[in-house]
Design an enzyme around this catalytic site. Structure first.
Site, PDB file in Angstrom:
ATOM      1  N   HIS A   1      -1.015   6.358   5.795  1.00  0.00           N
ATOM      2  CA  HIS A   1      -0.509   5.913   4.790  1.00  0.00           C
ATOM      3  C   HIS A   1       0.125   7.480   3.682  1.00  0.00           C
ATOM      4  O   HIS A   1      -0.490   8.191   3.980  1.00  0.00           O
ATOM      5  CB  HIS A   1      -0.675   5.401   3.232  1.00  0.00           C
ATOM      6  CG  HIS A   1      -1.447   4.010   3.920  1.00  0.00           C
ATOM      7  ND1 HIS A   1      -2.134   3.268   4.616  1.00  0.00           N
ATOM      8  CD2 HIS A   1      -0.885   3.026   3.452  1.00  0.00           C
ATOM      9  CE1 HIS A   1      -2.908   1.424   4.711  1.00  0.00           C
ATOM     10  NE2 HIS A   1      -1.476   1.614   3.675  1.00  0.00           N
TER      11      HIS A   1
ATOM     12  N   SER B   1       1.003  -1.107  -0.035  1.00  0.00           N
ATOM     13  CA  SER B   1      -0.119  -0.153   0.090  1.00  0.00           C
ATOM     14  C   SER B   1       0.984   0.958   0.119  1.00  0.00           C
ATOM     15  O   SER B   1       0.047   2.614  -0.793  1.00  0.00           O
ATOM     16  CB  SER B   1      -0.748  -0.242   0.923  1.00  0.00           C
ATOM     17  OG  SER B   1      -0.389  -0.063   1.918  1.00  0.00           O
TER      18      SER B   1
END
Length: 265
Positions: A248, A15
């Protein structure tokens, strides 16, 4: 910038390369953005991109083990590598140590624990705590990442291979907040785990001879709580679609990674 033309880029990874939560979405099943760092880099270099990144990937699902995501199965990412790739970027290994997954779990736990109705769920989610990988665990993750490099070279023999590290999430300015609902001890544990993930990349680069674009120190002043964070915190509303992108890279973070790779080249 390199003097050798880069006409075709391939991207492998989890990711932190795929870019969940960044619009527009390129592949919803892979939780992959069309504005992740591989796309930004290819755009900058005027190169064709084969983006094989899948959120949740481990070094094993990149090399040998199919990755099951809901009702879809992704073949090992290296199976899609073009033989004529000039450059291959690799960002993986964090999931081998339970890095961001545990941050999301404990972030949701911290948020749930602040309300009486959801406190029991928070207690359950907190039971495991922050992973504490041993040195042997770090070595295994580094060996897995080195295998990704080796398999990449086997399939794309003429490609330049770059290991691209993770951005700092918990930095010197990160404190307990709605976006980062962790006490001081948990924050310290995540800083330690982030250092171990960075060590995985250093060890894999040494072991494989791959080039390393180390992002942890470069992004140290851009963690959560800083004036210009390159990563996202826990969203105000906890929905599956928004939580997937928590902790993230954000758009600025992906741009910073693309900049660092271009500078390295």
């Amino acid at each position: 910038m390199t003097d050798t033309p880069i006409r075709r880029i391939a991207a492998l990874g989890s990711s932190y390369a795929a870019g969940p939560g960044i619009e527009p979405v390129a592949d919803r099943r892979a939780n992959r953005s069309a504005r992740n760092y591989p796309h930004l880099l290819a755009e900058r270099l005027g190169a064709e991109l084969t983006d094989l990144t899948v959120s949740g990937a481990t070094t094993d699902t990149i090399t040998t083990t199919p990755q099951r995501v809901l009702l879809h199965t992704f073949a090992p990412q290296v199976a899609g590598l073009p033989e004529d790739a000039d450059l291959v970027t690799i960002t993986a290994g964090g999931n081998d140590l339970g890095y961001i997954g545990s941050m999301v779990r404990l972030g949701v736990a911290g948020r749930c624990s602040s309300r009486a109705l959801t406190r029991p769920l928070g207690t359950v989610l907190q039971r495991k705590g922050v992973p504490r990988p041993s040195q042997a665990d770090v070595d295994r993750a580094a060996a897995g990442l080195a295998r990704v490099v080796e398999e990449t070279r086997r399939r794309a023999a003429h490609a330049r291979v770059l290991l691209v590290g993770y951005l700092t999430v918990v930095g010197p300015d990160t404190r307990d907040s709605r976006a980062t609902p962790f006490d001081a001890a948990t924050l310290d544990d995540f800083r330690r785990l982030g250092d171990q993930v960075a060590d995985v990349f250093t060890r894999a680069a040494t072991r494989s001879g791959a080039e390393l674009v180390a992002m942890r120190q470069r992004s140290r002043e851009h963690g959560l709580g800083s004036l210009e964070p390159w990563v996202t915190g826990l969203p105000e509303r906890l929905r599956p679609s928004s939580v997937a992108g928590a902790f993230h890279p954000n758009g600025a973070g992906m741009s910073a990674v693309a900049d660092a790779i271009a500078e390295h080249l």
